[in-house]
Design a protein around this motif. Structure first.
Motif, short mmCIF file in Angstrom:
data_model
loop_
_atom_site.label_atom_id
_atom_site.label_comp_id
_atom_site.label_asym_id
_atom_site.label_seq_id
_atom_site.Cartn_x
_atom_site.Cartn_y
_atom_site.Cartn_z
N ASN A 56 -41.47 22.32 0.19
CA ASN A 56 -42.27 22.87 1.59
C ASN A 56 -41.61 21.21 2.12
O ASN A 56 -41.17 21.19 2.99
CB ASN A 56 -42.85 22.82 1.89
N ALA A 57 -42.07 19.93 1.42
CA ALA A 57 -42.21 19.14 2.69
C ALA A 57 -40.90 18.60 2.42
O ALA A 57 -40.05 17.38 3.08
CB ALA A 57 -42.72 17.72 0.71
N LYS A 58 -39.52 19.38 1.49
CA LYS A 58 -38.22 19.08 1.75
C LYS A 58 -37.47 20.04 2.14
O LYS A 58 -36.37 20.12 2.02
CB LYS A 58 -37.45 18.62 -0.14
N ASN A 59 -38.18 20.87 2.67
CA ASN A 59 -37.70 22.60 3.28
C ASN A 59 -36.36 22.99 2.08
O ASN A 59 -35.83 23.00 2.80
CB ASN A 59 -37.37 21.92 4.09
N THR A 60 -36.55 22.64 0.62
CA THR A 60 -35.84 23.34 -0.03
C THR A 60 -36.57 24.23 -0.94
O THR A 60 -37.28 23.56 -1.25
CB THR A 60 -34.78 22.19 -0.87
N VAL A 61 -35.98 25.22 -1.04
CA VAL A 61 -36.25 25.70 -2.14
C VAL A 61 -34.97 26.26 -3.67
O VAL A 61 -33.87 25.68 -2.90
CB VAL A 61 -35.81 27.40 -1.68
N PHE A 62 -35.42 26.56 -4.65
CA PHE A 62 -34.76 26.03 -5.85
C PHE A 62 -34.55 27.28 -7.04
O PHE A 62 -35.06 27.98 -7.09
CB PHE A 62 -34.84 25.30 -6.78
N LEU A 63 -33.39 27.19 -7.49
CA LEU A 63 -33.11 28.83 -8.18
C LEU A 63 -32.94 28.27 -9.65
O LEU A 63 -31.43 27.86 -9.81
CB LEU A 63 -32.33 29.43 -8.00
N GLN A 64 -33.60 27.69 -10.69
CA GLN A 64 -33.35 27.26 -12.16
C GLN A 64 -33.11 29.05 -12.37
O GLN A 64 -33.73 29.64 -13.05
CB GLN A 64 -34.96 26.14 -12.11
N MET A 65 -32.15 28.34 -13.54
CA MET A 65 -31.05 29.16 -14.40
C MET A 65 -31.23 29.30 -15.75
O MET A 65 -29.76 27.88 -15.48
CB MET A 65 -29.48 29.85 -13.20
N SER A 66 -31.00 29.69 -16.37
CA SER A 66 -30.91 29.62 -17.57
C SER A 66 -30.76 30.44 -18.78
O SER A 66 -30.57 31.55 -17.95
CB SER A 66 -32.02 28.97 -18.54
N SER A 67 -30.04 30.52 -19.97
CA SER A 67 -29.46 31.49 -21.25
C SER A 67 -29.04 32.27 -19.89
O SER A 67 -29.08 33.77 -19.73
CB SER A 67 -30.79 32.45 -21.49
N LEU A 68 -27.87 31.87 -19.14
CA LEU A 68 -26.55 32.67 -18.25
C LEU A 68 -25.91 33.08 -19.39
O LEU A 68 -25.76 32.48 -20.59
CB LEU A 68 -26.29 31.31 -17.34
#
Length: 125
Positions: free
Chosen positions: A74-86
């Motif tokens: 929230n300090a960087k106004n960013t959301v992430f999606l870490q995807m593995s075993s694609l």
């Protein structure tokens, strides 16, 4: 208004990993639950993952549970999606979206007010 810009998509081999980012601007970021959705060619948009405004609650589609992780800064106004075993079934355009914070992060696209432009993820087998 909330503006959302995704990044991090690309081409990856099956079994590999990618991290998507979604940068938000315009309103107080923590007032919004954030979600990731995806749409593959010829298929309907589907829910992937969502996270509450303070990051304390998350929800995942069964198809990605244990392989994908949603998080936010929230300090960087960013959301992430870490995807593995694609795998090839993960190939799609991935969109992030924002919904006014509720009692739990939402899974229905209809409840999201703001959407990014999408980023392509292609998994080669």
């Amino acid at each position: 208004q909330v503006q959302l810009v995704e990044s991090g998509g690309g081409l990856v081999q099956a079994g590999g990993s990618l991290r998507l980012s979604c940068a938000a601007s315009g309103r107080t970021f923590s007032n919004y639950d954030m979600g990731w959705f995806r749409q593959a060619p010829g298929k309907e948009r589907e829910f992937v993952a969502s996270i509450s405004g303070n990051g304390g609650l998350t929800s995942y589609a069964d198809s990605v549970k244990g392989r994908f992780t949603i998080s936010r800064d929230n300090a960087k106004n960013t959301v992430f999606l870490q995807m593995s075993s694609l795998n090839a079934e993960d190939t799609a355009v991935y969109d992030c979206a924002a919904a006014p914070a509720g009692w739990a992060p939402q899974r229905s696209a209809r409840l999201y007010w703001y959407w990014g432009q999408g980023t392509q993820v292609t998994v080669s087998s």
